[in-house]
Design an enzyme around this catalytic site. Structure first.
Site, PDB file in Angstrom:
ATOM      1  CE  LYS A   6      -5.183  -1.003   0.262  1.00  0.00           C
ATOM      2  NZ  LYS A   6      -5.802  -0.675   1.577  1.00  0.00           N
ATOM      3  CD  GLU A  28     -12.354  -3.249   4.084  1.00  0.00           C
ATOM      4  OE1 GLU A  28     -12.366  -3.110   5.310  1.00  0.00           O
ATOM      5  OE2 GLU A  28     -11.440  -2.825   3.343  1.00  0.00           O
ATOM      6  CE  LYS A  41     -10.707   0.227   1.267  1.00  0.00           C
ATOM      7  NZ  LYS A  41     -11.040   0.096   2.697  1.00  0.00           N
ATOM      8  CD  GLU A  70     -10.372   2.986   4.172  1.00  0.00           C
ATOM      9  OE1 GLU A  70     -11.402   2.851   3.467  1.00  0.00           O
ATOM     10  OE2 GLU A  70      -9.767   2.020   4.650  1.00  0.00           O
ATOM     11  CG  ASN A 127      -0.226  -0.023   2.522  1.00  0.00           C
ATOM     12  OD1 ASN A 127       0.888   0.481   2.625  1.00  0.00           O
ATOM     13  ND2 ASN A 127      -0.840  -0.592   3.534  1.00  0.00           N
ATOM     14  CG  HIS A 149     -10.459  -2.659   8.786  1.00  0.00           C
ATOM     15  ND1 HIS A 149      -9.778  -3.644   9.469  1.00  0.00           N
ATOM     16  CD2 HIS A 149      -9.767  -2.424   7.648  1.00  0.00           C
ATOM     17  CE1 HIS A 149      -8.709  -3.981   8.762  1.00  0.00           C
ATOM     18  NE2 HIS A 149      -8.671  -3.265   7.661  1.00  0.00           N
TER      19      HIS A 149
HETATM   20 MG    MG Z   1      -8.056   0.942   4.999  1.00  0.00          MG
END
Ligand code: MG
Length: 390
Positions: A182, A339, A180, A237, A19, A320
């Site tokens: 990164k 999620e 979503k 986020e 990430n 999460h």
């Molecule tokens: Mg996250």
């Protein structure tokens, strides 16, 4: 009725994804089995749990401190008989003699163990955990379906924009509608190409979110805020360090559109600080703490009640962690979404095998406890803790 033995071990899955902080996906978790003296069909009733992903597995803390503590509890602290179950007393006993603050690795250990207790009690009551929790905390109201989005779009070596588009398309083909990806792990110009490519696939900016994992250097945040603010994305986020509440508020002022954070808040007090000082706007922004990483189900009920005093509805809470724990919690508390990580974390990913995603939602199923038994690959790892009962 007693828990007579609890076992914990670490399960790891290899990946090469990273990430914005350059962190490899932490696909390791602690799996827990809590064995009772209640015998059904010739075998003990066993509660299971796992610490989800995204945080270091708390196996050591469990084996060293919290499992011995749980096994020493008297019935006033831990009554697993559903008629006398008092999760507030159990949580208080698990926290006893712990210094205040620094909740992270302790909160994850306690939350994972607390969820195993919920699995035991719900199995003894022969109901799903979402039913047990909804009856206790929400007047019995259960969501019959839960919106589910994919947390994906990781960076990995040799992965190009076309690969990202294919990944997003794969999620849509699986029935998901919101994805979503990164950001922050590449130069802004490259990240914008990734956002454009993902957007071209999902078709609607309200169905695309981005996640910076607190990994964008503070000096680069204004350009990210500026470049992404007009997209109208579902959310941005973790723009900043989770404990830098002022920086979070400043980012929100720059960015304007919905911001999501909270997966690295590990306690009632940390989430209260976020609500007080983080600039988070009820009705616009999204809170994302992870249930087993923040002391478990009972603390979630405490947090929901506290956040309501700041004007927050559970519709703006999106836990999460994509797993049976977050799914049960979402159905019980009425969280806005849940999620999912199809394929991302191997056996630590996903939901019960027979649950289907239809138009971005999962219809809640019937099971006892959290329903881990319906998730064959993960449950096989849990069963390895108790081979003598196979
Ligand atoms: Mg996250």
């Amino acid at each position: 009725m007693r828990i007579v033995d609890v076992r914990a071990k670490t399960v790891r899955v290899e990946t090469n994804m990273f990430n914005a902080r350059g962190s490899r996906v932490n696909s390791a978790a602690t799996v827990v089995a809590a064995i009772t003296d209640v015998i059904r069909n010739g075998k003990p009733v066993i509660g299971f749990s796992f610490s989800a992903t995204g945080f270091q597995p708390p196996t050591h803390q469990l084996n060293e401190r919290f499992i011995p503590k749980l096994l020493q509890m008297g019935e006033e602290e831990l009554a697993i008989d559903p008629r006398y179950f008092d999760p507030a007393a159990t949580l208080k006993a698990l926290k006893k003699n712990e210094k205040l603050g620094g909740d992270g690795e302790r909160a994850t250990a306690i939350g994972t163990l607390e969820c195993a207790v919920w699995d035991v009690v719900a199995k003894l009551a022969q109901v799903p955990v979402y039913r047990l929790a909804a009856d206790r905390y929400r007047g019995g109201r259960v969501a019959d379906k839960v919106e589910c989005y994919v947390g994906g779009g990781w960076y990995s070596p040799d992965k190009n924009v076309k690969d990202l588009s294919d990944e997003v398309q794969k999620y849509l083909d699986m029935g998901y509608r919101t994805v979503k990806i990164k950001v922050g792990g590449a130069p802004l110009v490259d990240d914008l190409k990734r956002v454009d490519a993902a957007l071209a696939v999902v078709g609607d900016p309200a169905r695309l979110a981005v996640d910076a994992n607190s990994g964008i250097a503070p000096g680069r945040l204004p350009e990210f805020a500026q470049a992404l603010k007009n997209y109208g994305l579902r959310w941005f986020e973790e723009p900043v360090h989770p404990n830098d509440y002022q920086a979070n508020a400043e980012f929100i002022a720059m960015y304007g559109n919905p911001v999501a954070t909270g997966e690295n808040q590990f306690s009632f007090e940390e989430l209260r600080n976020l609500a007080r000082y983080g600039g988070m706007r009820p009705g616009t922004d999204i809170l994302q703490w992870d249930i087993p990483h923040a002391y478990g189900m009972h603390e979630a009920a405490n947090i929901v009640r506290m956040l309501a005093e700041f004007g927050w509805s559970t519709a703006s809470m999106v836990p999460h962690g994509g797993n049976q724990i977050s799914l049960n919690a979402s159905a019980a508390f009425g969280f806005g979404a849940c999620e999912s990580y199809p394929d991302v974390f191997g056996v630590l990913s996903g939901y019960a095998d027979d649950l289907e995603v239809v138009d971005g939602h999962i219809a809640i199923g019937q099971w006892e406890g959290f329903g881990f038994e319906g998730q064959a690959a993960l449950f096989a790892k849990m069963r390895e803790l108790v081979p003598e009962y196979d």
